[in-house]
Scaffold this motif. Structure first.
Motif, PDB file in Angstrom:
ATOM      1  N   MET A   1     -11.411  -2.731 -12.569  1.00 40.26           N
ATOM      2  CA  MET A   1     -10.046  -2.958 -12.136  1.00 40.26           C
ATOM      3  C   MET A   1      -9.877  -2.564 -10.676  1.00 40.26           C
ATOM      4  SD  MET A   1      -6.505  -1.326 -13.653  1.00 40.26           S
ATOM      5  CE  MET A   1      -6.827   0.261 -12.872  1.00 40.26           C
ATOM      6  N   LYS A   2      -9.221  -3.429  -9.907  1.00 39.39           N
ATOM      7  CA  LYS A   2      -8.991  -3.155  -8.497  1.00 39.39           C
ATOM      8  C   LYS A   2      -7.696  -2.362  -8.330  1.00 39.39           C
ATOM      9  CE  LYS A   2     -11.439  -7.356  -7.203  1.00 39.39           C
ATOM     10  NZ  LYS A   2     -11.312  -8.737  -6.659  1.00 39.39           N
ATOM     11  N   ILE A   3      -7.597  -1.661  -7.214  1.00 36.89           N
ATOM     12  CA  ILE A   3      -6.407  -0.873  -6.910  1.00 36.89           C
ATOM     13  C   ILE A   3      -5.813  -1.364  -5.589  1.00 36.89           C
ATOM     14  CG2 ILE A   3      -5.465   1.416  -6.431  1.00 36.89           C
ATOM     15  CD1 ILE A   3      -6.443   1.271  -9.224  1.00 36.89           C
ATOM     16  N   GLY A   4      -4.540  -1.733  -5.633  1.00 34.45           N
ATOM     17  CA  GLY A   4      -3.830  -2.134  -4.425  1.00 34.45           C
ATOM     18  C   GLY A   4      -2.650  -1.215  -4.173  1.00 34.45           C
ATOM     19  N   LEU A   5      -1.980  -1.457  -3.059  1.00 35.45           N
ATOM     20  CA  LEU A   5      -0.804  -0.683  -2.676  1.00 35.45           C
ATOM     21  C   LEU A   5       0.396  -1.605  -2.542  1.00 35.45           C
ATOM     22  CD1 LEU A   5      -2.233   1.627   0.143  1.00 35.45           C
ATOM     23  CD2 LEU A   5      -1.482   2.351  -2.141  1.00 35.45           C
ATOM     24  N   ALA A   6       1.558  -1.101  -2.915  1.00 41.35           N
ATOM     25  CA  ALA A   6       2.827  -1.772  -2.639  1.00 41.35           C
ATOM     26  C   ALA A   6       3.602  -0.899  -1.667  1.00 41.35           C
ATOM     27  CB  ALA A   6       3.629  -1.970  -3.920  1.00 41.35           C
ATOM     28  N   ALA A   7       4.176  -1.517  -0.649  1.00 41.36           N
ATOM     29  CA  ALA A   7       4.904  -0.741   0.356  1.00 41.36           C
ATOM     30  C   ALA A   7       5.947  -1.612   1.025  1.00 41.36           C
ATOM     31  CB  ALA A   7       3.948  -0.165   1.400  1.00 41.36           C
ATOM     32  N   ALA A   8       7.012  -0.969   1.499  1.00 41.28           N
ATOM     33  CA  ALA A   8       8.083  -1.656   2.230  1.00 41.28           C
ATOM     34  C   ALA A   8       8.037  -1.220   3.685  1.00 41.28           C
ATOM     35  CB  ALA A   8       9.439  -1.334   1.613  1.00 41.28           C
ATOM     36  N   PHE A   9       8.414  -2.140   4.565  1.00 37.56           N
ATOM     37  CA  PHE A   9       8.429  -1.855   5.998  1.00 37.56           C
ATOM     38  C   PHE A   9       9.738  -2.367   6.588  1.00 37.56           C
ATOM     39  CE2 PHE A   9       4.102  -2.422   4.574  1.00 37.56           C
ATOM     40  CZ  PHE A   9       3.495  -1.257   5.020  1.00 37.56           C
ATOM     41  N   GLY A  10      10.216  -1.653   7.602  1.00 33.97           N
ATOM     42  CA  GLY A  10      11.488  -1.996   8.213  1.00 33.97           C
ATOM     43  C   GLY A  10      12.658  -1.260   7.621  1.00 33.97           C
ATOM     44  N   ASP A  11      12.389  -0.398   6.623  1.00 36.51           N
ATOM     45  CA  ASP A  11      13.472   0.301   5.939  1.00 36.51           C
ATOM     46  C   ASP A  11      13.854   1.607   6.629  1.00 36.51           C
ATOM     47  OD1 ASP A  11      10.867   1.014   5.120  1.00 36.51           O
ATOM     48  OD2 ASP A  11      11.613   2.027   3.335  1.00 36.51           O
ATOM     49  N   SER A  12      13.132   1.979   7.692  1.00 32.31           N
ATOM     50  CA  SER A  12      13.511   3.135   8.498  1.00 32.31           C
ATOM     51  C   SER A  12      12.887   2.969   9.871  1.00 32.31           C
ATOM     52  CB  SER A  12      13.033   4.440   7.851  1.00 32.31           C
ATOM     53  OG  SER A  12      11.661   4.655   8.120  1.00 32.31           O
ATOM     54  N   PRO A  13      13.420   3.657  10.898  1.00 33.45           N
ATOM     55  CA  PRO A  13      12.848   3.526  12.240  1.00 33.45           C
ATOM     56  C   PRO A  13      11.379   3.919  12.308  1.00 33.45           C
ATOM     57  CG  PRO A  13      15.025   4.528  12.358  1.00 33.45           C
ATOM     58  CD  PRO A  13      14.670   4.456  10.900  1.00 33.45           C
ATOM     59  N   LEU A  14      10.932   4.830  11.433  1.00 32.62           N
ATOM     60  CA  LEU A  14       9.543   5.252  11.453  1.00 32.62           C
ATOM     61  C   LEU A  14       8.608   4.210  10.855  1.00 32.62           C
ATOM     62  CD1 LEU A  14       9.844   9.019  10.429  1.00 32.62           C
ATOM     63  CD2 LEU A  14       9.408   8.079  12.705  1.00 32.62           C
ATOM     64  N   ARG A  15       9.140   3.356  10.001  1.00 37.44           N
ATOM     65  CA  ARG A  15       8.302   2.362   9.312  1.00 37.44           C
ATOM     66  C   ARG A  15       8.455   1.005  10.005  1.00 37.44           C
ATOM     67  NH1 ARG A  15       6.439   4.465   4.500  1.00 37.44           N
ATOM     68  NH2 ARG A  15       6.023   2.383   3.660  1.00 37.44           N
ATOM     69  N   ASP A  16       8.127   1.009  11.292  1.00 32.90           N
ATOM     70  CA  ASP A  16       8.297  -0.177  12.120  1.00 32.90           C
ATOM     71  C   ASP A  16       7.003  -0.987  12.153  1.00 32.90           C
ATOM     72  OD1 ASP A  16       6.652   1.413  13.671  1.00 32.90           O
ATOM     73  OD2 ASP A  16       8.065   1.600  15.343  1.00 32.90           O
ATOM     74  N   VAL A  17       6.921  -1.959  13.057  1.00 31.98           N
ATOM     75  CA  VAL A  17       5.753  -2.827  13.112  1.00 31.98           C
ATOM     76  C   VAL A  17       4.497  -2.044  13.495  1.00 31.98           C
ATOM     77  CG1 VAL A  17       4.738  -4.827  14.266  1.00 31.98           C
ATOM     78  CG2 VAL A  17       7.128  -4.886  13.562  1.00 31.98           C
ATOM     79  N   SER A  18       4.625  -1.073  14.382  1.00 29.38           N
ATOM     80  CA  SER A  18       3.467  -0.251  14.743  1.00 29.38           C
ATOM     81  C   SER A  18       2.941   0.497  13.523  1.00 29.38           C
ATOM     82  CB  SER A  18       3.833   0.741  15.850  1.00 29.38           C
ATOM     83  OG  SER A  18       4.152   0.065  17.045  1.00 29.38           O
ATOM     84  N   PHE A  19       3.856   1.046  12.730  1.00 32.60           N
ATOM     85  CA  PHE A  19       3.437   1.741  11.512  1.00 32.60           C
ATOM     86  C   PHE A  19       2.796   0.774  10.528  1.00 32.60           C
ATOM     87  CE2 PHE A  19       4.491   3.091   7.136  1.00 32.60           C
ATOM     88  CZ  PHE A  19       3.689   4.228   7.074  1.00 32.60           C
ATOM     89  N   LEU A  20       3.359  -0.419  10.397  1.00 36.13           N
ATOM     90  CA  LEU A  20       2.780  -1.440   9.516  1.00 36.13           C
ATOM     91  C   LEU A  20       1.318  -1.690   9.869  1.00 36.13           C
ATOM     92  CD1 LEU A  20       2.523  -4.007   7.737  1.00 36.13           C
ATOM     93  CD2 LEU A  20       3.821  -5.231   9.503  1.00 36.13           C
ATOM     94  N   LYS A  21       1.028  -1.849  11.155  1.00 39.10           N
ATOM     95  CA  LYS A  21      -0.352  -2.095  11.579  1.00 39.10           C
ATOM     96  C   LYS A  21      -1.253  -0.923  11.210  1.00 39.10           C
ATOM     97  CE  LYS A  21       0.981  -5.016  15.502  1.00 39.10           C
ATOM     98  NZ  LYS A  21       0.998  -5.119  16.994  1.00 39.10           N
ATOM     99  N   GLU A  22      -0.774   0.295  11.460  1.00 36.86           N
ATOM    100  CA  GLU A  22      -1.565   1.481  11.131  1.00 36.86           C
ATOM    101  C   GLU A  22      -1.772   1.589   9.623  1.00 36.86           C
ATOM    102  OE1 GLU A  22       0.440   4.805  12.780  1.00 36.86           O
ATOM    103  OE2 GLU A  22       0.259   4.136  14.862  1.00 36.86           O
TER     104      GLU A  22
END
Length: 295
Positions: A1-22
């Motif tokens: 079984m594989k393991i993936g991640l679910a995550a939201a971006f844009g929901d706070s100033p810290l979770r911006d496009v730069s954070f998405l890339k990281e």
């Protein structure tokens, strides 16, 4: 079984496009198989419809809430990774014109080098449909037609489709997807209707936003539907489940749940883990180590 991640971006100033890339780079480096991102085009401070994935029917977000478009998120993540698979969990297909969806997903399939998985669903909010000028009644049939029409334009150079909600002829949506036949379409939703639709028109199913700490009841329903349809988990139909993390549970609880999911015939478990912007590397490394993933 594989393991993936679910995550939201844009929901706070810290979770911006730069954070998405990281985040995407770190997920790949730490051995996660995939990254899945949600969609809602518009949010409301008050909802008239009960949220289907909490016991009290109250949506888990409060007040003003931000969220980037999932297809654009996946495009950005694709450009900073080479192996990480990417998915929408889920794109609310009836809210968008089907030929636009076909064009956008085809383009993303090329950008991602065939690593995109098209999670598609109906959504749950009649307010969102109304705000976008889309009728709420008949959404199930509309959804089915939209998926059919999308597959037609992906397969034919000059496509024609005649349905109740979608009609076109001599329609050219080129180039064709990089993935032969188009990215796999996984139908999202936990209802019996969603499971049956996945078996009828999908390449797989992804349970999303479930409140089940124990995956067995939901997966038992999925396997019963497979048996009734005369299908097997080994015939290429993908079974995926996204589960939330609960801080009330211990690491052992999480590992026990992961082991149970693997034994229940799940192809991929997508975990909604607490990975903070201020401690991204440490959090990602901790969960990867706990889950025994190869970085």
């Amino acid at each position: 079984m594989k393991i993936g991640l679910a995550a939201a971006f844009g929901d706070s100033p810290l979770r911006d496009v730069s954070f998405l890339k990281e985040f995407a780079r770190a997920a790949e480096e730490c051995g996660f198989n995939s990254l899945w991102v949600p969609e809602h085009i518009v949010f409301f401070t008050r909802y008239t419809d009960p949220y289907p994935h909490t016991p009290d029917g109250v949506a888990p977000w409060k007040g003003r809430f931000g969220l980037y478009d999932p297809l654009l998120v996946c495009a950005v993540a694709a450009c900073v990774t080479t192996r990480l698979r990417l998915g929408s969990a889920v794109l609310i297909v009836p809210e968008r014109p089907p030929l636009l969806v076909a064009k956008e997903v085809m383009t993303l399939d090329h950008i991602a080098g065939g690593r995109f998985e098209f999670g598609a669903g109906l959504g749950w909010s009649s307010q969102e449909y109304a705000a976008l000028g889309v009728p709420w009644p008949g959404r199930g049939k509309r959804f089915d037609e939209y998926l059919e029409a999308i597959r037609v334009v992906w397969a034919e150079e000059a496509a024609e489709y005649r349905g109740e909600f979608v009609r076109f002829e001599d329609a050219v949506v080129q180039p064709q997807p990089l993935t032969r036949g188009g990215p796999p379409i996984l139908i999202g939703g936990n209802s019996e209707f969603a499971i049956r639709r996945a078996l009828r028109v999908g390449d797989g199913w992804i349970g999303v936003g479930t409140r089940y700490d124990d995956p067995e009841p939901l997966l038992a329903r999925m396997h019963a539907a497979l048996d009734k349809a005369g299908r097997s988990r080994n015939d290429g139909f993908q079974i995926k489940l996204s589960l939330p993390y609960s801080p009330k549970n211990s690491d052992d609880d999480l590992l026990n749940m992961v082991g149970k999911a693997a034994n229940l015939g799940l192809h991929e478990l997508v975990l909604q883990l607490p990975i903070r912007a201020k401690s991204l590397a440490g959090d990602m490394g901790r969960w990867s180590g706990l889950l025994g993933l190869a970085g």
